[in-house]
Design a protein around this motif. Structure first.
Motif, short mmCIF file in Angstrom:
data_model
loop_
_atom_site.label_atom_id
_atom_site.label_comp_id
_atom_site.label_asym_id
_atom_site.label_seq_id
_atom_site.Cartn_x
_atom_site.Cartn_y
_atom_site.Cartn_z
N ASN B 52 0.84 -1.21 0.00
CA ASN B 52 0.00 0.00 0.00
C ASN B 52 0.87 1.25 0.00
O ASN B 52 0.56 2.24 -0.67
N SER B 184 -3.21 -5.44 -3.06
CA SER B 184 -2.70 -4.42 -2.12
C SER B 184 -2.10 -3.24 -2.89
O SER B 184 -2.31 -2.08 -2.54
N GLY B 188 -3.31 0.68 -2.86
CA GLY B 188 -2.44 1.83 -2.57
C GLY B 188 -2.50 2.89 -3.66
O GLY B 188 -2.50 4.09 -3.37
N THR B 231 -3.12 -0.08 7.50
CA THR B 231 -3.16 -1.44 6.95
C THR B 231 -2.42 -2.40 7.89
O THR B 231 -2.88 -3.51 8.15
#
Lengths: 79, 366
Positions: B52, B184, B188, B231
């Protein structure tokens, strides 16, 4: 008007998602299948079959990698 | 001076929202990997946090701010943005507490819509924008992901049907690491941009920057750090819901759900039609379960999740409007945001003290 503008984009998202999703799952499944077949052939003493299956597995690993690379490229090209 | 205080409160609130966005959405990328034991929980959230953080630097499409096309841009003030963020944070915290996945983007849109409505009336809200950016994606994302994941798992079972289960499980766990990482990274590149956009707008509105300037490095780094930290903390209640309460997943189903989810998200990004990662992965999990056996899906849990999606916009809008009303009582200066922020911090502090008092941890795992 909004519906008319969006219809083309929605259809594009739908069919591209379907093709990409099926490609990702099928390609990786073929990697799993041929890797397993290669291991079985090696255990059964058939080196040439093991090599052939391993080659097919590598081919599909490469294709899976290309699809993933294209996905990453989409992410990068947004900015 | 007053303007600077409001600016920094908006920046701090935006980062707080970014943090809740991170821990609320951790589940999207890691729930399936954790539930099928493709990765240990702490490894999964660490990897998701790192990706991220990296993803936040890959795309800086700040022009496409979250409220663009949804409210009249020239009517948006720092007070409206502040109230909208409070609405979104409140909804994120509530849905985390009850363990329901919901869209952080829709919460933010709802908060801003509610605050703009309270400030300027119905003329400030663009109905077409809400249909285009909220209603249609919210309908399309889960249905499309459901179909793609369902088809995917049927093809997987067809291809690997006669292989040894242990070989299949080991292989698809590896595949899940790849598809989870892609998810992921994609998260991000999407979600940290919302916070960057809001901070940038606040800086422009305050006269610190002009709209043609580049985004300052500290804005990018702070937004990336906030979403990565969120996260890493991990919204474990939502991870539990998505990982094991909707369906009991095998690694092939986890891979089909993540692979289909990533394909849908990226195809939509490619067409310039961004979808909620939460809606996509939830629909994909249900599809991967239902294709194997319809009764494998706990439809009661799925119904609760859909109800949360429907309520996201109006509930966040109500809190956004209420917050704006409270801020407005104190006038146009910094007093309103200071009072609301102090009250929220006190409430959060009291909640944490209660948890400590009852012997629970202070992490999001509880």
């Amino acid at each position: 008007m909004l519906a008319a503008v969006e219809a083309g984009v929605l259809l594009e998202v739908a069919w591209v998602s379907l093709v990409a999703g099926v490609a990702v799952t099928v390609l990786f499944s073929l990697v799993v299948l041929f890797s397993a077949r290669s291991a079985e052939a090696r255990r059964g003493g058939s080196a040439s079959r093991a090599m052939a299956y391993a080659g097919l597995a590598l081919l599909f690993v490469a294709a899976f990698g290309v699809v993933l690379g294209y996905g990453v490229n989409i992410m990068l090209s947004k900015g | 001076m007053d303007n600077d205080v409001v600016l920094w409160i908006v920046v701090a609130t935006a980062l707080a929202f970014d943090f809740t966005n991170g821990f609320h959405d951790t589940a999207n990328a890691v729930a399936t990997s954790i539930s099928t034991r493709a990765m240990a929980p702490r490894v999964a959230v660490t990897l998701a946090a790192v990706l991220n953080f990296v993803g936040a630097f890959l795309s800086l499409e700040v022009a496409a701010t979250i409220a663009n096309g949804i409210v009249e841009a020239e009517l948006v003030t720092p007070a409206i943005v502040f109230a909208g963020l409070i609405g979104a944070i409140s909804w994120n915290l509530l849905t985390w507490y009850v363990g329901l996945p919901s869209s952080s983007s829709h919460a933010l849109i709802g908060g801003v819509v509610g605050a703009a409505f309270a400030a300027e009336g119905a003329d400030a809200v663009l109905g077409d924008g809400i249909v285009e950016k909220v209603a249609i994606p919210a309908l399309m994302a889960p249905v499309l992901a459901f179909v793609v994941a369902g088809l995917g798992i049927l093809l997987i079972y067809r291809i690997i049907g006669r292989l040894r289960p242990s070989t299949v499980s080991r292989s698809f766990r590896l595949g899940q690491i790849v598809t989870g990482s892609l998810f992921s990274l994609s998260h991000g590149t999407n979600d940290a941009q919302k916070t960057m956009g809001i901070m940038f707008l606040a800086l422009v509105a305050n006269g610190n920057l002009s709209s043609g300037d580049d985004i300052p490095v500290w804005v990018v780094v702070s937004a990336a750090t906030a979403i990565a930290l969120g996260t890493y903390v991990g919204g474990w209640r939502i991870i539990k819901t998505m990982g094991s309460r909707i369906i009991k997943m095998d690694p092939a189903q986890g891979f089909a759900a993540q692979g289909a989810g990533a394909a849908v998200i990226l195809s939509a990004s490619h067409a310039g039609f961004p979808l909620s990662t939460t809606h996509v992965i939830s629909g994909a999990i249900m599809g991967a379960g239902a294709a194997k056996r319809v009764s494998a899906v706990r439809w009661g849990v799925a119904g609760n999740i859909v109800a949360a999606w429907v309520l996201t916009l109006p509930a966040a809008a109500a809190v956004g409007a209420l917050t704006f009303g409270v801020v407005h009582v104190f006038g146009d200066g910094a007093t309103g945001p200071v009072v609301v922020s102090a009250a929220l911090l006190l409430a959060l502090g009291a909640g944490m003290a209660r948890r400590v008092g009852s012997g629970q941890t202070l992490t999001a795992e509880g």
